[in-house]
Design a protein around this motif. Structure first.
Motif, short mmCIF file in Angstrom:
data_model
loop_
_atom_site.label_atom_id
_atom_site.label_comp_id
_atom_site.label_asym_id
_atom_site.label_seq_id
_atom_site.Cartn_x
_atom_site.Cartn_y
_atom_site.Cartn_z
N ALA A 266 0.86 -1.23 -0.07
CA ALA A 266 -0.07 0.02 0.09
C ALA A 266 0.81 1.11 -0.05
O ALA A 266 0.58 2.14 -0.86
N LYS A 267 1.98 1.20 0.76
CA LYS A 267 2.86 2.54 0.78
C LYS A 267 3.48 2.69 -0.28
O LYS A 267 3.61 3.72 -0.74
N LYS A 272 4.32 5.52 -5.39
CA LYS A 272 4.80 5.36 -7.06
C LYS A 272 3.48 6.34 -7.77
O LYS A 272 3.82 6.89 -8.67
N LYS A 273 2.44 6.12 -7.37
CA LYS A 273 1.47 6.87 -8.00
C LYS A 273 1.38 8.40 -7.87
O LYS A 273 1.37 9.16 -8.77
N GLU A 274 1.82 8.74 -6.62
CA GLU A 274 2.03 10.18 -6.50
C GLU A 274 3.07 10.71 -7.24
O GLU A 274 3.08 11.66 -7.73
N ASP A 275 4.28 10.00 -7.26
CA ASP A 275 5.48 10.36 -8.06
C ASP A 275 4.87 10.59 -9.65
O ASP A 275 5.45 11.42 -10.18
N GLY A 276 4.32 9.64 -9.88
CA GLY A 276 3.95 9.54 -11.33
C GLY A 276 2.99 10.84 -11.87
O GLY A 276 2.93 11.32 -12.63
N TYR A 289 5.58 7.85 -17.33
CA TYR A 289 5.25 6.49 -17.97
C TYR A 289 5.97 5.33 -17.25
O TYR A 289 5.34 4.52 -16.76
N GLU A 290 7.13 5.73 -16.89
CA GLU A 290 8.04 4.77 -16.19
C GLU A 290 7.60 4.39 -14.57
O GLU A 290 7.30 3.42 -14.23
N LEU A 291 6.92 5.28 -13.98
CA LEU A 291 6.69 5.21 -12.69
C LEU A 291 5.23 4.70 -12.52
O LEU A 291 5.21 3.87 -11.87
N TYR A 292 4.24 4.90 -13.47
CA TYR A 292 2.97 4.32 -13.48
C TYR A 292 3.24 2.81 -14.03
O TYR A 292 2.46 1.98 -13.37
#
Length: 507
Positions: A266-267, A272-276, A289-292
């Protein structure tokens, strides 16, 4: 599968257990003159029996307790109080009294039956089977003991099947088995937790939350119930709240492996989603794209969050003009969540951009059926118009010009294409080639007739029918258009200058 301690309280049976003669009557006195405490104990027991018969189990419990206080070595008193506690749904306490009754009198058949019934209600089918087996040893014809022994075996079998099916991730079968087991073990938290976890894995979150919440109301420190509650929130994409429940579960049980893994996922997913999202807002589409993509690899079981990640990556691909990849991502999103309106809208726009109008109309229809807004209605209308226009001849393509071409560009294009496909130029070709070139020559003239006339061009661009108001395209003559453009009859001729070579001679 999640493990949990058994619960103590559930809804009791609707009909009270009958007290047998051994318990309903006074025990045989040890002497011809019973002691005063024994007489008082018997009086309390009889009053308890009366309240039990009236289904006033709380009062019955009080009088049986008084009887036990007066005579703590009497097995039947503990047996009666155990029966009362069972009717109150307090199987854990009832088990203690039933066990005490058979410790005092190992030949007490009803005591063994009640002990087994409590074990079974709490989900301990192996212990229940031992109790029922002892009852059968004392009375091999006892019908209740025979039936309860079969019930215990059934629960053991359901547990085995459920364990195998859980490993196979066949969660529907596990839920079925737990429902059957809970018919015999209604007070078993462990079975309820297993069922709730599988319901969560099946996406039936409200049902799973209801089961977990019921357990937490009775035991707020139950780590397994806290884990399942967090799991439901996690799968509903409420990741922050989910982490809180996972952390709480780990406080109650630091070695809870599933809560530990879920908390870590979850963390990581949230980060990752927030960074994307941050990279996307900054216009760094390649990094987004890479982060998602990395986020999508964290937990394939998180359907709702992954659907959003696919849609987000589809948006990135559309920005990078990778429209086919964008369509694929949005398709993956709606496969995971067929109610995800944003994914349908994104895919529909990509279909529009790639001139796949039928697909775009289908997506916009789905959206409008779900959310009948003015905006969605207009999007559907626009797609339907483009679909209608796409089914006509594309005059811009025929002339080889852009839709925003100027009048001069349209004229130049006509000149070039008309001379290229003029029948006289192909008089020496095969009949098949002549026929094809004549068709193209006619189409070029038709395209020029429409696009060179502002009124006709406007109607064509807006998708209106050109056959209205006398614009029947079947009536025009491509040669007349050609002659008019090049200055009338005899304006030019094709002359051969060698094999396969022609030049234009103007009069």
């Amino acid at each position: 599968m999640a493990a949990a301690a058994e619960c103590d309280v559930v809804m009791a049976e609707t009909e009270p257990e009958l007290l047998d003669d051994e318990e309903a009557k006074s025990p045989t006195p040890l002497t011809s003159h019973p002691s005063v405490p024994l007489l008082e104990a018997e009086s309390f027991k009889e009053q308890g029996n009366a309240y039990y018969a009236k289904k006033d189990y709380n009062e019955a419990y009080n009088y049986y307790t008084k009887a036990i206080d007066m005579c703590p070595k009497n097995a039947s008193y503990y047996g009666n109080r155990a029966a009362t506690l069972m009717m109150l749904g307090k199987f854990r306490e009832a088990l203690g009294d039933a066990q005490q009754s058979v410790r005092l009198d190992d030949s007490f058949v009803r005591g063994h039956l009640r002990e087994g019934k409590c074990h079974l209600s709490l989900g301990n089918a192996m212990a229940a089977r031992r109790s029922f087996q002892r009852a059968l040893e004392l009375d091999h014809k006892n019908a209740q003991a025979q039936q309860e022994f079969k019930n215990a075996n059934a629960v053991i079998e359901y547990e085995k099947i459920a364990e195998t099916d859980f490993e196979k991730r066949d969660f529907r079968k596990v839920v079925f088995c737990m429902d059957r087991a809970l018919e015999y073990a209604p007070a078993c938290h462990r079975f309820k937790i297993i069922k709730a976890e599988c319901l969560a894995m099946l996406g039936r979150h409200p049902e799973a939350q209801s089961v977990a919440s019921d357990i937490l109301r009775m035991d707020s420190t139950n780590a397994d119930a806290l884990y399942v509650r967090g799991l439901c929130l996690y799968y509903e994409d409420c990741i922050e709240k989910a982490v809180q429940f996972f952390v709480q579960a780990l406080r109650m049980a630091p070695d809870h492996e599933k809560a530990c893994v879920a908390c870590r996922n979850a963390k990581a997913l949230k980060a990752k989603k927030e960074d994307g999202n941050k990279a996307f807002k900054e216009g760094n589409y390649k990094l987004a794209y890479e982060l998602y993509t990395e986020a999508l690899g964290i937990d394939p079981n998180n359907i709702k969050t992954n659907a959003k990640l696919y849609c987000n990556r589809g948006t990135v691909n559309s920005k990078l003009r990778k429209l086919d990849d964008a369509i694929e991502d949005c398709t993956n999103a709606v496969k995971l969540d067929d109610t995800y309106i944003k994914a349908y809208l994104r895919r529909a726009q990509c279909y529009m951009d790639t001139e796949q109008y039928e697909e775009a109309v289908r997506d916009y229809e789905k959206v409008y059926q779900t959310e009948k807004t003015k905006e969605h209605k207009q999007l559907l209308k626009n797609a339907q118009l483009e679909l209608k226009k796409s089914k006509r001849k594309d005059y811009y393509r025929i002339l080889g010009v852009d839709k925003n071409a100027s009048e001069d560009e349209i004229k130049k294009a006509y000149r070039k294409r008309a001379l290229m496909h003029h029948p006289d130029r192909h008089s020496g070709a095969s009949a098949e080639v002549q026929k094809e070139e004549e068709k193209k020559f006619k189409e070029v003239g038709e395209a020029f007739t429409i696009l060179s006339d502002p009124k006709k061009k406007t109607r064509y661009d807006s998708g209106q029918d050109l056959d209205e108001e006398g614009m029947n395209m079947g009536d025009f003559d491509a040669n007349n258009i050609f002659k008019a453009f090049f200055g009338g009859p005899g304006g030019f001729s094709f002359e051969a200058s060698g094999p396969g070579n022609f030049f234009f001679q103007f009069g």
